[in-house]
Scaffold this active site. Structure first.
Site, PDB file in Angstrom:
ATOM      1  N   GLU A 153     -19.083  -6.862  11.112  1.00  0.00           N
ATOM      2  CA  GLU A 153     -20.049  -6.112  11.914  1.00  0.00           C
ATOM      3  C   GLU A 153     -21.047  -7.016  12.635  1.00  0.00           C
ATOM      4  OE1 GLU A 153     -18.503  -3.406   8.714  1.00  0.00           O
ATOM      5  OE2 GLU A 153     -19.329  -5.452   8.740  1.00  0.00           O
ATOM      6  N   ARG A 164     -25.230  -3.534   8.187  1.00  0.00           N
ATOM      7  CA  ARG A 164     -24.834  -4.920   7.928  1.00  0.00           C
ATOM      8  C   ARG A 164     -25.112  -5.828   9.122  1.00  0.00           C
ATOM      9  NH1 ARG A 164     -19.245  -5.243   4.859  1.00  0.00           N
ATOM     10  NH2 ARG A 164     -20.510  -6.251   3.278  1.00  0.00           N
ATOM     11  N   LYS A 193       0.839  -1.189   0.000  1.00  0.00           N
ATOM     12  CA  LYS A 193       0.000   0.000   0.000  1.00  0.00           C
ATOM     13  C   LYS A 193       0.881   1.249   0.000  1.00  0.00           C
ATOM     14  CE  LYS A 193      -4.716   0.068   1.753  1.00  0.00           C
ATOM     15  NZ  LYS A 193      -5.598   0.231   2.909  1.00  0.00           N
TER      16      LYS A 193
END
Length: 633
Positions: free
Chosen positions: A364, A392, A279
């Site tokens: 979640e 979610r 990244k």
């Protein structure tokens, strides 16, 4: 070279060296453009070579590229002819920060929530086969998104169906925050196990040196290589799921990736290609702190200094500092986050209380049920979650938290409009999907000091779940109480007196209501403004008093008009047989609001002081009759 790329077809004749040069140019382009517009920098710098290889080998849009979330889709946008629109990135009517189907035929799937790509890819592969078509389907998913339960459910189905499908695992050891969990540890083991890679390479080298019969031994060799995997790398999880595993490969080595992707394309059935990327690659500040540069604001290229406006702290920061203050007084307090410790303002809490900070990864549903069980065992879990991501975990909120009446505190960040992230990230539906659930208390502060007091209220509340929703904006700069005191639940606050009408406002809309009252004052109209901070339960005593007075009501909320706070006011009067009331609701209408600044989004739907003042005037003439009821209580 970049100026010569107008579509994927322009990559087809390039050499490996030219693709490498193009990678460098794309990185420089992204660094320069995002320094002005802001955006998802580190994730896109990490997938430059990977994206080029995919477009070089395959034929979008006939072949389907499905990007998980879309944080990493900027290079895809550049290659597919949208480079000239990058000055408008994430701006009103401009280029989306995510994959967007109405932007390009090359954008076949859009998502702002993670872990959906594998299910989508499976659906497209099944549809392709049912229609007798031959196109490829390629899902690009990060190692963080792979921890989501939905991704694992899809892997289970993909492995069982055995359809031709390529899963590219973009493994950079990060989602937004560093990844956690057993799957992350498993990938780390594969990533660093050189014994397997060396043994596989030596076997291939040995076979290639055998004249005439080397090719005939290929099938036997594949079985042998499979045995090597089980011998040298424990688990081989993906092969147990039924996918052929290829890799790991350096995601910045174009030649290696071309070879591996060609191999993947030649295999029947589902294949997982494990690609290791970095990244932020190519920009040192982003390489050193990919979390900070995940969603960057504008910045100075040379120094990496972010250009942020100076002002009062954001609600998120106030939440984080207040939670530390409360946790120092109450050792039961735990913080739960689904892979968002930084975005939810919990990094300092994690430093101060490492044993009381629980990051469950992108999960979640698990976070919600975990919170319920912790609460039932006497702890005080604070589930910090963005409003859009709480969607979610709806079933777990109903079934595991509220049905059990568990003492869970919800800290619902990003309530209301969120600006440039757009419609997938707006927190405008949580009132509608929370307020009808039994046992749940729902609050929203008008300013940052009231947020602190609500947090004190929530920690002291022991009669079930309690949720506090707050926006993605800076506070008002109000003075903070030195001693935290709880607020009475179910009681509203009159912040301005007035005679002609009443405005019931929540959160930031209280300030909008006060501005509207000032506009009307100049016209000789006096308006009462109420901070309706307790969304559930309502202040029934005040609502009945307003009905007795016969005053028209304007409800002002930065949330869905359908099922929102205004609906609960209408329901109250209906259930109590109170009629003759004039009530107007101004909120977010029945549509998805696209990316722009929060101010522009408010203007688009009419959540402004001017609109509020106009609506109040429209309900005044001839409406000042007293309401009547068959059953006052």
């Amino acid at each position: 070279m970049l100026d010569q790329i107008n579509g994927p077809q322009d990559l087809k004749g390039l050499s490996t060296k030219e693709l490498e040069q193009l990678s460098d140019e794309i990185r420089q382009f992204l660094i320069e453009k995002l320094s002005v517009t802001g955006g998802h920098l580190s994730s896109n710098l990490g997938v430059v070579e990977l994206t080029l290889v995919l477009h070089y080998l395959f034929d979008s849009p006939n072949d389907k590229f499905i990007f998980d979330v879309g944080h990493q889709s900027y290079v895809h946008k550049i290659v597919t002819g949208r480079m000239d629109r990058f000055d408008t990135l994430k701006k009103h009517k401009g280029l989306s920060g995510f994959v967007k189907r109405n932007e390009s035929e090359h954008d076949v799937w859009e998502a702002g929530h993670s872990s959906t790509s594998l299910s989508a890819a499976m659906g497209m592969a099944m549809a392709r086969d049912m229609k007798g078509e031959k196109n490829r389907v390629v899902a690009i998913i990060g190692d963080g998104a792979l921890t989501g339960g939905m991704a694992l459910e899809a892997l289970n189905h993909i492995g069982d169906e055995k359809r031709n499908l390529i899963v590219v695992l973009n493994d950079n050891e990060m989602s937004i925050a560093p990844n956690v969990g057993a799957l992350h540890q498993y990938l780390s083991k594969i990533r660093t196990d050189r014994h397997y890679q060396k043994a596989k390479d030596e076997l291939q080298h040995f076979l290639n040196k055998i004249p005439a019969i080397g090719g005939k031994l290929a099938k036997t060799a594949e079985r042998f290589k499979d045995s090597l995997k089980y011998l040298l790398v424990s688990g081989i999880l993906f092969e147990q799921f039924g996918l052929t595993y290829l890799g790991p490969v350096d995601g910045h080595d174009i030649e290696q990736m071309l070879d591996l992707m060609k191999q993947a394309d030649s295999i029947n059935g589902p294949v997982l290609v494990h690609v290791i990327t970095k990244k932020g690659k190519g920009y040192l500040p982003a390489e050193e702190d990919s979390f900070k540069w995940h969603g960057a604001s504008s910045y100075k290229i040379e120094s990496g200094q972010m250009l942020k406006a100076v002002g009062p702290p954001m609600y998120t920061e106030v939440f984080g500092s207040t939670l530390i203050e409360l946790a120092e007084q109450d050792e039961r307090i735990l913080a739960i986050t689904p892979a968002m410790p930084g975005g939810s303002g919990l990094l300092k809490f994690a430093d101060r209380f490492p044993d009381r900070m629980i990051d469950v990864g992108i999960a979640e549903q698990h976070a919600a049920t975990l919170s319920a069980a912790l609460a039932m065992e006497g702890m005080k879990p604070v589930f910090a979650v963005y409003s859009t991501f709480l969607q979610r975990a709806y079933d777990q909120v109903v079934h595991d938290i509220c049905r059990h009446n568990a003492n869970v505190v919800f800290a619902i960040d990003r309530a209301g409009f969120v600006g440039s992230d757009g419609e997938t990230h707006h927190g405008v539906y949580d009132i509608a999907f929370l307020r009808h659930i039994p046992n749940l208390v729902l609050l929203m502060p008008k300013d940052e000091n009231e947020l602190r007091r609500m947090m004190k209220t929530a920690i002291e509340y022991n009669d079930g779940p309690i949720a506090i929703r707050y926006p993605r904006i800076n506070g008002l700069g109000v003075e903070m109480d030195k001693e935290l005191k709880p607020l009475p639940i179910g009681k509203w606050e009159t912040v301005r007196e007035g005679e002609a009408a009443v405005v019931l406002a929540i959160g930031p809309m209280v300030q909008t209501a006060l501005e509207a009252a000032e506009i009307l004052k100049r016209e000789g109209i006096s308006v009462r403004v109420v901070n309706a901070r307790s969304i559930k339960p309502l202040d029934e005593e005040m609502l009945i008093q307003i009905a007795h007075e016969g005053k028209p009501i304007l409800v002002l909320e930065e949330s869905s008009e359908l099922g929102g706070f205004g609906g609960s006011v209408l329901e109250f009067y209906s259930l109590h047989d109170i009629y003759g009331m004039t009530i107007r609701i101004v909120g977010i209408p029945d549509l998805f609001v696209e990316h722009a600044s929060i101010k522009e989004q408010q203007i688009e739907v009419g959540l402004t002081a001017e609109r509020a003042a106009s609506e109040i005037k429209s309900i005044l003439p001839g409406r000042q009759m007293k309401a009547t009821s068959r059953s006052w209580s």
